[in-house]
Design an enzyme around this catalytic site. Structure first.
Site, PDB file in Angstrom:
ATOM      1  N   ARG A   1     -14.419  16.125  16.958  1.00 45.97           N
ATOM      2  CA  ARG A   1     -14.530  15.268  18.144  1.00 45.97           C
ATOM      3  C   ARG A   1     -13.478  15.176  19.104  1.00 45.97           C
ATOM      4  O   ARG A   1     -13.598  15.291  20.451  1.00 45.97           O
ATOM      5  CB  ARG A   1     -15.051  13.790  17.926  1.00 45.97           C
TER       6      ARG A   1
ATOM      7  N   LYS B   1     -34.593   8.066   7.372  1.00 44.10           N
ATOM      8  CA  LYS B   1     -35.512   7.084   7.894  1.00 44.10           C
ATOM      9  C   LYS B   1     -36.644   7.649   8.639  1.00 44.10           C
ATOM     10  O   LYS B   1     -36.250   8.232   9.700  1.00 44.10           O
ATOM     11  CB  LYS B   1     -34.991   5.746   8.057  1.00 44.10           C
TER      12      LYS B   1
ATOM     13  N   GLY C   1     -24.923  13.120  13.108  1.00 43.12           N
ATOM     14  CA  GLY C   1     -23.559  13.015  12.117  1.00 43.12           C
ATOM     15  C   GLY C   1     -23.787  13.833  10.827  1.00 43.12           C
ATOM     16  O   GLY C   1     -22.923  14.671  10.279  1.00 43.12           O
TER      17      GLY C   1
ATOM     18  N   GLY D   1     -26.755   9.156  17.423  1.00 43.43           N
ATOM     19  CA  GLY D   1     -27.880   8.755  18.347  1.00 43.43           C
ATOM     20  C   GLY D   1     -28.146   9.068  19.497  1.00 43.43           C
ATOM     21  O   GLY D   1     -29.278   9.037  19.950  1.00 43.43           O
TER      22      GLY D   1
HETATM   23  P1  AMP Z   1     -29.928  10.321   9.019  1.00 43.05           P
HETATM   24  O1  AMP Z   1     -28.937   9.703   9.328  1.00 43.05           O
HETATM   25  O2  AMP Z   1     -31.425   9.637   9.207  1.00 43.05           O
HETATM   26  O3  AMP Z   1     -30.196  11.850   9.336  1.00 43.05           O
HETATM   27  O4  AMP Z   1     -30.160  10.346   7.340  1.00 43.05           O
HETATM   28  C1  AMP Z   1     -29.017  11.237   6.903  1.00 43.05           C
HETATM   29  C2  AMP Z   1     -29.210  10.825   5.296  1.00 43.05           C
HETATM   30  O5  AMP Z   1     -30.664  11.041   4.854  1.00 43.05           O
HETATM   31  C3  AMP Z   1     -28.393  11.475   4.266  1.00 43.05           C
HETATM   32  O6  AMP Z   1     -27.246  10.574   3.919  1.00 43.05           O
HETATM   33  C4  AMP Z   1     -28.964  12.051   3.157  1.00 43.05           C
HETATM   34  O7  AMP Z   1     -28.312  11.669   2.008  1.00 43.05           O
HETATM   35  C5  AMP Z   1     -30.346  11.240   3.424  1.00 43.05           C
HETATM   36  N1  AMP Z   1     -31.427  11.595   2.537  1.00 43.05           N
HETATM   37  C6  AMP Z   1     -31.999  12.990   2.752  1.00 43.05           C
HETATM   38  N2  AMP Z   1     -32.704  13.319   1.999  1.00 43.05           N
HETATM   39  C7  AMP Z   1     -33.158  12.205   1.045  1.00 43.05           C
HETATM   40  C8  AMP Z   1     -33.846  11.779   0.261  1.00 43.05           C
HETATM   41  N3  AMP Z   1     -34.787  12.500  -0.480  1.00 43.05           N
HETATM   42  N4  AMP Z   1     -33.867  10.353  -0.255  1.00 43.05           N
HETATM   43  C9  AMP Z   1     -32.889   9.689   0.236  1.00 43.05           C
HETATM   44  N5  AMP Z   1     -32.009  10.057   1.016  1.00 43.05           N
HETATM   45  C10 AMP Z   1     -31.943  11.299   1.601  1.00 43.05           C
END
Ligand code: AMP
Length: 399
Positions: free
Chosen positions: A38, A200, A353, A376
């Site tokens: 960054r 999520k 990220g 975000g």
């Molecule tokens: P995000 O910030 O929403 O893009 O989420 C990223 C996170 O999703 C990372 O820390 C991953 O470890 C988590 N992730 C990916 N696949 C899974 C899964 N099957 N179960 C739990 N967490 C996950």
């Protein structure tokens, strides 16, 4: 274009320039900058101003000190790293407002650089407090926003300040982000594929809604995919789930079907007993996730299927890892998707990220068309929302 006036049109010589940057970088155990991407991303703007003799005041937040002084969240290590990168002294201010800071600003020589202390040490920053914004602006002749990563926040340093400066423009990084991401939204080349994963569904719903009408292929994966499986009546064992998002997930699947979009869900998974590297793991098909196991990655068949779609695409946007890639035995699917992006002959854009970290981990960063510096902000932009930090730069909003 963000505004009629661009940085290149301003005669910078001798001007006092306030540059909002995004130096919210990770630090290592010794408190040194662990990833300087960054910082490096802002160098084009900083070098440009420096070469033209501007006096620069740089400002950023770091972490979430919530209005309190947290010494571990000082920007001092960033000043040191920036100074190394530029080969020039970067003066570190003890605060971001106040008489001692004003004195340092007034003492700046032509091309001199002062880095203000973490903006969020003051609660007024996140409250977009006007008197605080006025103090930040001080006697600046020009405000430059180069902090795409903070553009989705209406804070004093991204929005309020623009009312107290004679001119406000976007920096080169912000311009580049807006240009690249806008192209995805307005004239993507087809076939257009979006790979949406991550933890999520709730944080990705707007993005999914926006992408349904834009893409040819929507690949769903990561922790959020189990909510979609449940919406289809498939057992997901102990995998991640957002019960209250099962209905919205079902409605997204339905909308995609009605609009003739191809949605691909993983056909197989790596499942584990727990989220630990030592846990036993095995590959199962989508319909066979055992009751006491959880999905932690996509399986080899899914990797192959997704890679085929990616390779045949002219535009690929990726946000959210398909597996818990921070744990090595569960990282294969994420790294494979990162590598398969390099097989696409079209435009590839990566945002978020964790996804960006995965691309670095796979060693393919230099083969991606655009790696967004915003998490975000990137999500909100691609979901078609207007970002307050960008809106504030337009003349009509500065009043
Ligand atoms: P995000 O910030 O929403 O893009 O989420 C990223 C996170 O999703 C990372 O820390 C991953 O470890 C988590 N992730 C990916 N696949 C899974 C899964 N099957 N179960 C739990 N967490 C996950």
């Amino acid at each position: 274009m963000i505004n009629k006036l661009t940085l290149k049109e301003v005669d910078l010589s001798g001007l006092k320039v306030f540059i909002r940057v995004d130096f919210n970088v990770p630090l290592d155990a010794e408190g040194l900058v662990a990833d300087d991407s960054r910082i490096k991303a802002t160098l084009p703007t900083i070098n440009y101003c420096q070469q033209r003799g501007a006096r620069m005041v740089l400002a950023s937040h770091m972490g979430r000190p919530k209005g309190k002084i947290i010494p571990e969240l000082s920007l001092k290590p960033v000043a040191d790293r920036l100074s190394q990168l530029l080969g020039e002294e970067v003066i570190m201010a003890p605060d971001c407002i106040g008489p001692s800071v004003e004195k340092l600003i007034n003492g700046l020589e032509e091309s001199g650089i002062l880095l203000l202390e973490n903006l969020r040490f003051h609660p007024e920053e996140e409250l977009n407090d006007s008197p605080f914004a006025r103090q930040l602006a001080g006697q600046s002749d020009l405000y430059i926003n180069d902090a795409f990563g903070a553009a989705h926040r209406a804070h004093a340093s991204t929005v309020g300040i623009t009312k107290f400066v004679p001119r406000a423009v976007a920096g080169f990084l912000l311009e580049k982000e807006v240009e690249q991401l806008s192209r995805i939204l307005t004239k993507p080349e087809h076939p257009f594929t979006a790979i949406i994963g991550g933890a999520k569904v709730s944080t990705k719903l707007d993005l999914l809604e926006s992408f349904i009408s834009l893409v040819d292929n929507l690949i769903l994966c990561g922790g959020m995919v189990y909510t979609f499986l449940l919406a289809q009546g498939i057992s997901i064992g102990t995998s991640l789930i957002e019960e209250d998002k099962v209905e919205p997930a079902r409605s997204i699947l339905l909308k995609a079907q009605q609009q003739g979009r191809k949605i691909s869900l993983p056909s197989d998974f790596v499942v584990a007993k727990s989220l630990s590297a030592e846990s036993p793991k095995k590959v199962v098909s989508r319909e066979e996730i055992p009751d006491t196991w959880m999905g932690v990655d996509i399986g080899p068949r899914s990797i192959e299927e997704f890679s085929r779609i990616i390779k045949a695409s002219q535009t690929v946007v990726w946000n959210g890892p398909p597996g818990v890639f921070e744990i090595k035995p569960f990282a294969e699917g994420t790294l494979a998707i990162a590598r398969s992006l390099t097989d696409s002959r079209g435009t590839t854009v990566v945002g978020g990220g964790d996804t960006v970290a995965a691309v670095h981990k796979a060693g393919v960063s230099d083969k991606i068309t655009h790696i967004s510096t915003g998490g975000g902000a990137c999500l909100e932009f691609l979901a078609g929302k207007s970002l307050p930090g960008i809106e504030a730069l337009t003349d009509k909003n500065r009043g």
